[in-house]
Design an enzyme around this catalytic site. Structure first.
Site, PDB file in Angstrom:
ATOM      1  N   PHE A 166       0.830  -1.204   0.000  1.00 15.93           N
ATOM      2  CA  PHE A 166       0.000   0.000   0.000  1.00 15.93           C
ATOM      3  C   PHE A 166       0.864   1.253   0.000  1.00 15.93           C
ATOM      4  CE2 PHE A 166      -2.900  -3.080   1.937  1.00 15.93           C
ATOM      5  CZ  PHE A 166      -4.130  -2.739   1.400  1.00 15.93           C
ATOM      6  N   ASP A 167       0.399   2.263  -0.709  1.00 21.01           N
ATOM      7  CA  ASP A 167       0.862   3.632  -0.485  1.00 21.01           C
ATOM      8  C   ASP A 167       0.224   4.091   0.829  1.00 21.01           C
ATOM      9  OD1 ASP A 167       1.832   6.303  -1.040  1.00 21.01           O
ATOM     10  OD2 ASP A 167      -0.218   6.784  -1.630  1.00 21.01           O
TER      11      ASP A 167
END
Length: 212
Positions: free
Chosen positions: A8-9
Protein backbone atom coordinates in the site's frame (compact mmCIF):
# COMPACT_ATOMS: atom_id res chain seq x y z
CA UNK A 1 -2.20 -14.11 -11.69
CA UNK A 2 -2.05 -15.05 -8.02
CA UNK A 3 -1.97 -12.30 -5.41
CA UNK A 4 0.03 -13.39 -2.37
CA UNK A 5 0.70 -10.00 -0.79
CA UNK A 6 -0.30 -6.34 -0.93
CA UNK A 7 1.85 -3.19 -0.94
CA UNK A 8 0.00 0.00 0.00
CA UNK A 9 0.86 3.63 -0.49
CA UNK A 10 0.23 5.63 2.70
CA UNK A 11 -0.93 9.20 2.01
CA UNK A 12 -4.10 9.46 -0.05
CA UNK A 13 -4.55 5.69 0.05
CA UNK A 14 -4.77 4.68 3.72
CA UNK A 15 -5.00 8.09 5.36
CA UNK A 16 -6.50 11.40 4.22
CA UNK A 17 -3.44 13.50 4.93
CA UNK A 18 -3.10 15.80 1.92
CA UNK A 19 -4.87 18.81 3.49
CA UNK A 20 -2.62 18.85 6.58
CA UNK A 21 0.46 18.05 4.50
CA UNK A 22 -0.24 21.04 2.28
CA UNK A 23 -0.70 23.38 5.26
CA UNK A 24 2.46 22.05 6.94
CA UNK A 25 4.54 22.44 3.78
CA UNK A 26 3.30 25.98 3.21
CA UNK A 27 3.96 27.04 6.82
CA UNK A 28 7.49 25.71 7.15
CA UNK A 29 8.65 26.73 3.68
CA UNK A 30 7.36 30.24 4.24
CA UNK A 31 9.06 30.41 7.65
CA UNK A 32 12.39 28.79 6.78
CA UNK A 33 12.70 29.39 3.03
CA UNK A 34 10.58 32.49 2.49
CA UNK A 35 8.77 30.83 -0.42
CA UNK A 36 5.08 30.53 -1.16
CA UNK A 37 4.06 27.32 -2.92
CA UNK A 38 0.59 26.58 -4.20
CA UNK A 39 -1.24 23.37 -3.37
CA UNK A 40 -0.55 22.02 -6.88
CA UNK A 41 3.16 22.89 -6.67
CA UNK A 42 3.44 21.00 -3.39
CA UNK A 43 1.57 17.98 -4.75
CA UNK A 44 3.82 17.82 -7.82
CA UNK A 45 6.91 17.87 -5.59
CA UNK A 46 5.92 14.61 -3.85
CA UNK A 47 8.04 11.54 -4.45
CA UNK A 48 11.29 12.19 -2.58
CA UNK A 49 11.22 12.35 1.25
CA UNK A 50 10.36 15.68 2.84
CA UNK A 51 13.91 16.69 3.74
CA UNK A 52 14.98 16.31 0.11
CA UNK A 53 12.10 18.56 -0.98
CA UNK A 54 12.84 21.12 1.75
CA UNK A 55 16.49 21.22 0.71
CA UNK A 56 15.45 22.84 -2.57
CA UNK A 57 14.23 25.93 -0.69
CA UNK A 58 15.89 25.97 2.75
CA UNK A 59 19.54 26.57 3.65
CA UNK A 60 21.43 23.50 4.84
CA UNK A 61 21.97 24.86 8.35
CA UNK A 62 18.23 25.43 8.80
CA UNK A 63 17.07 22.15 7.27
CA UNK A 64 16.73 20.13 10.49
CA UNK A 65 14.84 22.92 12.27
CA UNK A 66 12.51 23.19 9.29
CA UNK A 67 11.85 19.46 9.34
CA UNK A 68 11.23 19.35 13.09
CA UNK A 69 8.75 22.20 12.73
CA UNK A 70 7.01 20.14 10.05
CA UNK A 71 6.85 17.06 12.30
CA UNK A 72 5.51 19.18 15.18
CA UNK A 73 2.58 20.37 13.03
CA UNK A 74 1.61 16.73 12.39
CA UNK A 75 1.97 15.80 16.06
CA UNK A 76 -0.23 18.69 17.16
CA UNK A 77 -2.87 18.24 14.44
CA UNK A 78 -2.99 14.47 13.95
CA UNK A 79 -6.71 14.48 14.80
CA UNK A 80 -7.26 16.23 11.46
CA UNK A 81 -5.92 13.19 9.59
CA UNK A 82 -8.58 10.57 9.02
CA UNK A 83 -8.26 6.94 8.03
CA UNK A 84 -10.31 6.60 4.86
CA UNK A 85 -13.72 5.01 5.33
CA UNK A 86 -13.56 1.25 4.94
CA UNK A 87 -9.76 1.01 5.12
CA UNK A 88 -9.51 -0.30 8.68
CA UNK A 89 -12.17 -2.96 8.11
CA UNK A 90 -10.45 -4.17 4.94
CA UNK A 91 -7.06 -4.30 6.68
CA UNK A 92 -8.59 -6.32 9.51
CA UNK A 93 -10.02 -8.81 7.03
CA UNK A 94 -6.74 -9.06 5.12
CA UNK A 95 -4.95 -9.73 8.39
CA UNK A 96 -7.50 -12.42 9.23
CA UNK A 97 -6.84 -13.99 5.82
CA UNK A 98 -3.10 -13.87 6.62
CA UNK A 99 -2.28 -11.79 3.53
CA UNK A 100 1.19 -10.23 4.02
CA UNK A 101 0.99 -6.45 3.81
CA UNK A 102 3.62 -3.75 3.46
CA UNK A 103 3.82 -0.03 2.78
CA UNK A 104 5.88 1.92 0.28
CA UNK A 105 5.61 5.66 0.84
CA UNK A 106 7.34 8.72 -0.51
CA UNK A 107 7.14 10.22 2.97
CA UNK A 108 10.19 9.94 5.24
CA UNK A 109 10.47 6.94 7.56
CA UNK A 110 10.29 8.75 10.92
CA UNK A 111 7.00 10.53 10.30
CA UNK A 112 5.47 7.58 8.40
CA UNK A 113 5.98 5.32 11.42
CA UNK A 114 4.58 7.97 13.72
CA UNK A 115 1.47 8.50 11.59
CA UNK A 116 0.78 4.74 11.53
CA UNK A 117 1.09 4.70 15.31
CA UNK A 118 -1.14 7.73 15.79
CA UNK A 119 -3.83 6.17 13.59
CA UNK A 120 -3.43 2.70 15.12
CA UNK A 121 -2.51 1.09 11.81
CA UNK A 122 0.97 -0.28 12.58
CA UNK A 123 -0.41 -3.68 13.60
CA UNK A 124 -1.39 -4.53 10.05
CA UNK A 125 1.95 -4.13 8.28
CA UNK A 126 4.95 -6.40 8.33
CA UNK A 127 7.20 -3.95 6.49
CA UNK A 128 7.46 -0.23 5.76
CA UNK A 129 9.69 1.11 3.01
CA UNK A 130 10.12 4.87 2.68
CA UNK A 131 11.88 6.87 -0.02
CA UNK A 132 14.76 7.21 2.43
CA UNK A 133 15.31 3.44 2.25
CA UNK A 134 15.91 3.16 -1.50
CA UNK A 135 18.22 4.82 -4.06
CA UNK A 136 15.42 6.30 -6.17
CA UNK A 137 11.94 7.61 -5.20
CA UNK A 138 8.64 7.12 -7.05
CA UNK A 139 8.02 6.69 -9.94
CA UNK A 140 11.13 4.47 -9.97
CA UNK A 141 10.41 0.84 -9.04
CA UNK A 142 12.99 0.64 -6.21
CA UNK A 143 10.55 1.00 -3.32
CA UNK A 144 8.03 -1.52 -4.64
CA UNK A 145 10.80 -3.99 -5.35
CA UNK A 146 12.24 -3.54 -1.87
CA UNK A 147 8.86 -3.93 -0.16
CA UNK A 148 8.22 -7.16 -2.08
CA UNK A 149 11.69 -8.42 -1.24
CA UNK A 150 11.13 -7.80 2.46
CA UNK A 151 7.83 -9.67 2.31
CA UNK A 152 9.61 -12.54 0.58
CA UNK A 153 7.39 -12.28 -2.51
CA UNK A 154 7.85 -11.70 -6.22
CA UNK A 155 6.44 -8.38 -7.50
CA UNK A 156 4.33 -10.37 -9.96
CA UNK A 157 2.49 -11.85 -6.97
CA UNK A 158 1.94 -8.51 -5.21
CA UNK A 159 -0.90 -6.04 -5.61
CA UNK A 160 0.40 -2.48 -5.40
CA UNK A 161 -2.34 -0.06 -4.29
CA UNK A 162 -1.91 3.71 -4.63
CA UNK A 163 -3.79 6.91 -5.38
CA UNK A 164 -1.20 8.58 -7.61
CA UNK A 165 -0.07 8.05 -11.19
CA UNK A 166 3.43 7.76 -9.70
CA UNK A 167 2.29 4.75 -7.65
CA UNK A 168 1.02 3.05 -10.77
CA UNK A 169 4.21 3.79 -12.69
CA UNK A 170 6.39 2.50 -9.86
CA UNK A 171 4.30 -0.65 -9.55
CA UNK A 172 4.33 -1.36 -13.27
CA UNK A 173 8.07 -0.82 -13.56
CA UNK A 174 8.59 -3.27 -10.70
CA UNK A 175 6.39 -5.85 -12.39
CA UNK A 176 3.66 -5.73 -9.72
CA UNK A 177 -0.10 -5.89 -10.25
CA UNK A 178 -1.30 -2.29 -9.98
CA UNK A 179 -4.50 -0.92 -8.47
CA UNK A 180 -5.60 2.73 -8.47
CA UNK A 181 -7.27 3.96 -5.28
CA UNK A 182 -9.90 6.36 -6.60
CA UNK A 183 -11.17 7.39 -3.14
CA UNK A 184 -8.03 9.38 -2.39
CA UNK A 185 -6.67 10.47 -5.76
CA UNK A 186 -6.11 14.14 -6.48
CA UNK A 187 -5.78 13.64 -10.23
CA UNK A 188 -8.01 10.89 -11.63
CA UNK A 189 -7.14 11.75 -15.24
CA UNK A 190 -3.42 11.14 -14.68
CA UNK A 191 -4.15 7.97 -12.71
CA UNK A 192 -6.30 6.58 -15.52
CA UNK A 193 -3.70 7.49 -18.13
CA UNK A 194 -1.27 4.99 -16.56
CA UNK A 195 -3.85 2.20 -16.94
CA UNK A 196 -3.70 0.34 -13.62
CA UNK A 197 -4.73 -3.31 -13.79
CA UNK A 198 -7.57 -2.54 -11.38
CA UNK A 199 -9.49 0.61 -10.50
CA UNK A 200 -10.68 0.60 -6.90
CA UNK A 201 -13.72 2.73 -6.09
CA UNK A 202 -13.63 1.69 -2.44
CA UNK A 203 -11.22 -0.26 -0.19
CA UNK A 204 -13.69 -3.18 -0.23
CA UNK A 205 -12.85 -3.70 -3.90
CA UNK A 206 -9.51 -5.16 -2.78
CA UNK A 207 -11.33 -8.07 -1.15
CA UNK A 208 -13.38 -8.58 -4.31
CA UNK A 209 -10.18 -8.84 -6.36
CA UNK A 210 -8.80 -11.48 -4.02
CA UNK A 211 -11.96 -13.54 -4.38
CA UNK A 212 -11.83 -13.57 -8.19
Amino acid sequence: MEIKGIIFDLDGTLIDSYPLTTIAFQKVLKKWGNVDLSEDEIYLSFGPPEKVIFKRFVKEEKLEECYQDYVKIFEENSRDIKVFEGVREVLEELKRLEIPMGIFTGRGRELSIRLLQLKNLSQFFKELVSSEDVPNPKPYPDGVEEACRRLGLKPSNCLHVGDSFMDILAGKRAGAITAGAVWGTRNLEKLLKEEPAFLLKSPEDILRILKR
